[in-house]
Design a protein around this motif. Structure first.
Motif, short mmCIF file in Angstrom:
data_model
loop_
_atom_site.label_atom_id
_atom_site.label_comp_id
_atom_site.label_asym_id
_atom_site.label_seq_id
_atom_site.Cartn_x
_atom_site.Cartn_y
_atom_site.Cartn_z
N UNK A 1 0.82 -1.29 -0.12
CA UNK A 1 0.10 0.07 0.05
C UNK A 1 0.95 1.14 -0.02
N UNK A 2 2.21 1.14 0.31
CA UNK A 2 3.11 2.21 0.46
C UNK A 2 3.60 2.81 -1.10
N UNK B 1 11.19 5.77 -1.54
CA UNK B 1 10.77 4.63 -0.85
C UNK B 1 11.51 3.63 -1.12
N UNK B 2 12.37 2.86 0.00
CA UNK B 2 13.08 1.57 -0.15
C UNK B 2 12.34 0.55 -0.35
N UNK B 3 12.71 -0.65 -1.06
CA UNK B 3 11.92 -1.93 -0.99
C UNK B 3 13.22 -2.88 -0.94
N UNK C 1 9.44 2.76 5.09
CA UNK C 1 8.94 3.80 4.95
C UNK C 1 9.86 5.06 4.32
N UNK C 2 9.10 5.98 3.82
CA UNK C 2 9.81 6.87 3.07
C UNK C 2 11.12 7.47 3.82
N UNK C 3 12.09 7.89 2.83
CA UNK C 3 13.31 8.55 3.49
C UNK C 3 13.35 9.93 3.30
N UNK D 1 23.38 2.44 1.53
CA UNK D 1 24.17 1.28 1.58
C UNK D 1 24.02 0.75 2.97
N UNK D 2 23.99 1.69 4.22
CA UNK D 2 23.84 1.04 5.30
C UNK D 2 22.45 0.33 5.63
N UNK D 3 21.52 1.25 5.12
CA UNK D 3 20.13 0.78 5.34
C UNK D 3 19.88 -0.55 4.47
#
Length: 256
Positions: free
Chosen positions: A79-80, A187-189, A220-222, A245-247
């Motif tokens: 949904x994001x 947005x990260x996936x 969640x959005x960055x 990279x860390x995320x």
């Protein structure tokens, strides 16, 4: 014996799936898109229509791989996604990552390697859906940023290629540059595949002993405010790239 028969079935089914993918892409090029292009529309509308056509094709393809016993999958946080002007950044463990992502996003673009523009099984979808070439890095960055500013959804793998198993992430700075230049929703996936398959160091026929499970988790959005405040831009890009990279490293460690 049952386990062995299952292995050979999945090997056959994997080859069948890749054949279906290639034939399907070629038919989209010579049949579906010429018919769709007859309908009078503005170029952006035609591009969106082609993107939806690719989306439905990939949705069916993933469903085929699932139903014939090659893979299972799960999705968390769908949904994001699907928001105008959204930049989706994902890690890239397997060959089918972009297929999986686009099967869940009706209208999205992505960056495509130059050599695929000459692949008869990919050329039609690439051209008609308005995917962006990586041939000229500067032009690619500007095209991506402009596309996002116009409200388009864009999928990028910051690594630019599939992850080498057990290797540390090494992100290119293109994704971070595009994000800061477009100043849009990021947005990260996170994608995770168990057991490992279809990686950069494996052939398609080197299948695992059991069907693989692909999970997709939408984060969640960055927020970009912290990085936009950094000057000069080159340092901001470097720091945001390190953040990414860390995320994704933390997300991978969480799954292992």
């Amino acid at each position: 014996m049952k386990k062995r028969l299952n292995y050979y079935w999945r090997l056959f089914a994997t080859g069948l799936s890749f054949s279906v993918f290639g034939i399907g892409g070629f038919l989209l090029w010579i049949v579906a898109f010429p018919v769709l292009n007859v309908i009078p529309e503005s170029p952006p509308k035609k591009r969106q229509r082609a993107q939806k056509c690719v989306h439905y094709s990939f949705y069916v393809f993933i469903g085929l791989m699932h139903r014939i016993g090659i893979m299972t999958y799960e999705i968390n946080g769908l949904e994001k996604l699907n928001r105008p002007g959204q930049l989706i950044l994902a890690n890239h463990p397997t060959l089918i990552d972009i297929v999986f992502l686009l099967s869940r996003i009706p209208t999205a673009s992505c960056i495509v390697k130059k050599k695929l523009w000459h692949n008869p099984c990919m050329k039609g979808p690439i051209i008609n859906a308005g995917y962006i070439s990586n041939e000229d890095p500067e032009q690619m960055i500007n095209s991506c940023a402009d596309y996002l500013k116009s409200g388009g959804i864009l999928v990028i793998f910051p690594e630019s290629t599939r992850t080498v198993p057990n290797a540390k992430y090494k992100f290119q700075r293109g994704a971070a540059t595009i994000a800061l230049q477009a100043d849009t929703v990021v947005t990260p996936v996170t994608l995770h595949c168990v057991p490992s398959t279809l990686t950069k160091v494996e052939k398609w026929y080197q299948i695992p002993e059991r069907r693989f499970h692909l999970s997709m988790t939408v984060g969640d959005d960055i927020a970009l405010d912290e990085f936009q405040a950094i000057a000069p831009r080159s340092i901001a890009v470097r720091r945001f790239n390190s953040y990414l990279q860390d995320y994704f490293s933390q997300q991978r460690n969480h799954h292992e």
